[in-house]
Design an enzyme around this catalytic site. Sequence first.
Site, PDB file in Angstrom:
ATOM      1  N   THR A  94      -9.271 108.860 -66.337  1.00 51.32           N
ATOM      2  CA  THR A  94     -10.325 108.975 -67.355  1.00 51.32           C
ATOM      3  C   THR A  94     -10.088 110.144 -68.308  1.00 51.32           C
ATOM      4  O   THR A  94     -11.008 110.595 -68.978  1.00 51.32           O
ATOM      5  CB  THR A  94     -11.694 109.148 -66.675  1.00 51.32           C
ATOM      6  OG1 THR A  94     -11.645 110.306 -65.804  1.00 51.32           O
ATOM      7  CG2 THR A  94     -12.071 107.930 -65.863  1.00 51.32           C
ATOM      8  N   GLY A 107      -9.574 112.186 -71.437  1.00 51.51           N
ATOM      9  CA  GLY A 107      -9.848 111.920 -72.842  1.00 51.51           C
ATOM     10  C   GLY A 107     -11.125 111.156 -73.121  1.00 51.51           C
ATOM     11  O   GLY A 107     -11.396 110.805 -74.275  1.00 51.51           O
ATOM     12  N   THR A 108     -11.933 110.939 -72.107  1.00 56.93           N
ATOM     13  CA  THR A 108     -13.147 110.138 -72.283  1.00 56.93           C
ATOM     14  C   THR A 108     -14.082 110.726 -73.344  1.00 56.93           C
ATOM     15  O   THR A 108     -14.570 110.014 -74.224  1.00 56.93           O
ATOM     16  CB  THR A 108     -13.913 110.035 -70.947  1.00 56.93           C
ATOM     17  OG1 THR A 108     -13.031 109.533 -69.946  1.00 56.93           O
ATOM     18  CG2 THR A 108     -15.093 109.100 -71.073  1.00 56.93           C
ATOM     19  N   GLY A 109     -14.348 112.026 -73.266  1.00 56.84           N
ATOM     20  CA  GLY A 109     -15.292 112.649 -74.199  1.00 56.84           C
ATOM     21  C   GLY A 109     -14.787 112.627 -75.631  1.00 56.84           C
ATOM     22  O   GLY A 109     -15.546 112.342 -76.563  1.00 56.84           O
ATOM     23  N   CYS A 110     -13.496 112.948 -75.817  1.00 56.39           N
ATOM     24  CA  CYS A 110     -12.905 112.910 -77.156  1.00 56.39           C
ATOM     25  C   CYS A 110     -12.992 111.504 -77.733  1.00 56.39           C
ATOM     26  O   CYS A 110     -13.325 111.307 -78.914  1.00 56.39           O
ATOM     27  CB  CYS A 110     -11.447 113.338 -77.104  1.00 56.39           C
ATOM     28  SG  CYS A 110     -11.150 114.955 -76.374  1.00 56.39           S
ATOM     29  N   LYS A 141     -24.440 112.971 -71.922  1.00 55.40           N
ATOM     30  CA  LYS A 141     -23.563 112.060 -71.178  1.00 55.40           C
ATOM     31  C   LYS A 141     -23.762 112.275 -69.676  1.00 55.40           C
ATOM     32  O   LYS A 141     -23.480 113.357 -69.164  1.00 55.40           O
ATOM     33  CB  LYS A 141     -22.111 112.292 -71.581  1.00 55.40           C
ATOM     34  CG  LYS A 141     -21.864 112.023 -73.067  1.00 55.40           C
ATOM     35  CD  LYS A 141     -20.430 112.270 -73.480  1.00 55.40           C
ATOM     36  CE  LYS A 141     -20.025 113.705 -73.361  1.00 55.40           C
ATOM     37  NZ  LYS A 141     -18.712 113.981 -73.988  1.00 55.40           N
TER      38      LYS A 141
END
Length: 267
Positions: A205, A207-210, A174
């Site tokens: 932003t 929580g983007t990865g989860c 990412k």
Amino acid sequence: MTLPRVLTVAGSDSGGGAGIQADLKTMLALGAHGMSVVTAVTAQNSVGVQGAWELPVAAVRAQYRAVVDDIGVDAVKTGMLASAELVEAVAELIAGTGVPTVVDPVGVSKHGDPLLAASALDSVRTKLLPVATVATPNLDEVAQLTGVRVESEDGLRRAAAAVLAYGPKWVLIKGGHLPGDAVDLLTDGTDEHLLRAPRHDNRHTHGTGCTLASAIAARLATGRSVPEAVAAAKEYVTGAIAAGFALGAGIGPVDHGWALRRGTPAA
């Protein structure tokens, strides 16, 4: 009606923006039945993590077996695993389940708070990554796991090779921390896909990865290929970032229900 069954194995975010809460919201938004194994409880809000307490390995095993043995599962997603003992127990459980698995090797929170013990890094490398269908590290996590630091888009391939060396079938590097468009590289070492999206001027932003990892798992649970699942998840999370909203005094969450609120079917 039969819904795809997706299991998240991750920590709880009391603020609702990341972790188990974000995972279940994402799965619901994408038409999947979400289930959970809580690995840790955090006291967390928009300004940071005030405390974290991991659950005993026995409690994690019991949750996992309760879900898988009775309900069954079509895909698994992992997030915060906190300790080497939990990493190794979860890796063993996943290896015996035989379904697509998305490993989000969570190391620190959006606010920079540590969520994985330094002593657990080797277990992530040698136990967890080898059972991953897709690993989804951001650039900080790549550096933490491999020592490879990426400063520009040209370094994404080198980062991917370093993570693939630990055994996941695919890796999604990412590149959201780089300047310019949000560019990610998906590869299995042979097949490569650059996923590019416009960068939205929105600080909310959390929580983007989860959310991205859960969206991938939700799409893999329907039988989509890894490239198809990742492309659809990228589209969903880009919309969620664009619609992220203020909550509390710090960094607000992405909007997991953006497509539902607009009446737009999610990808």
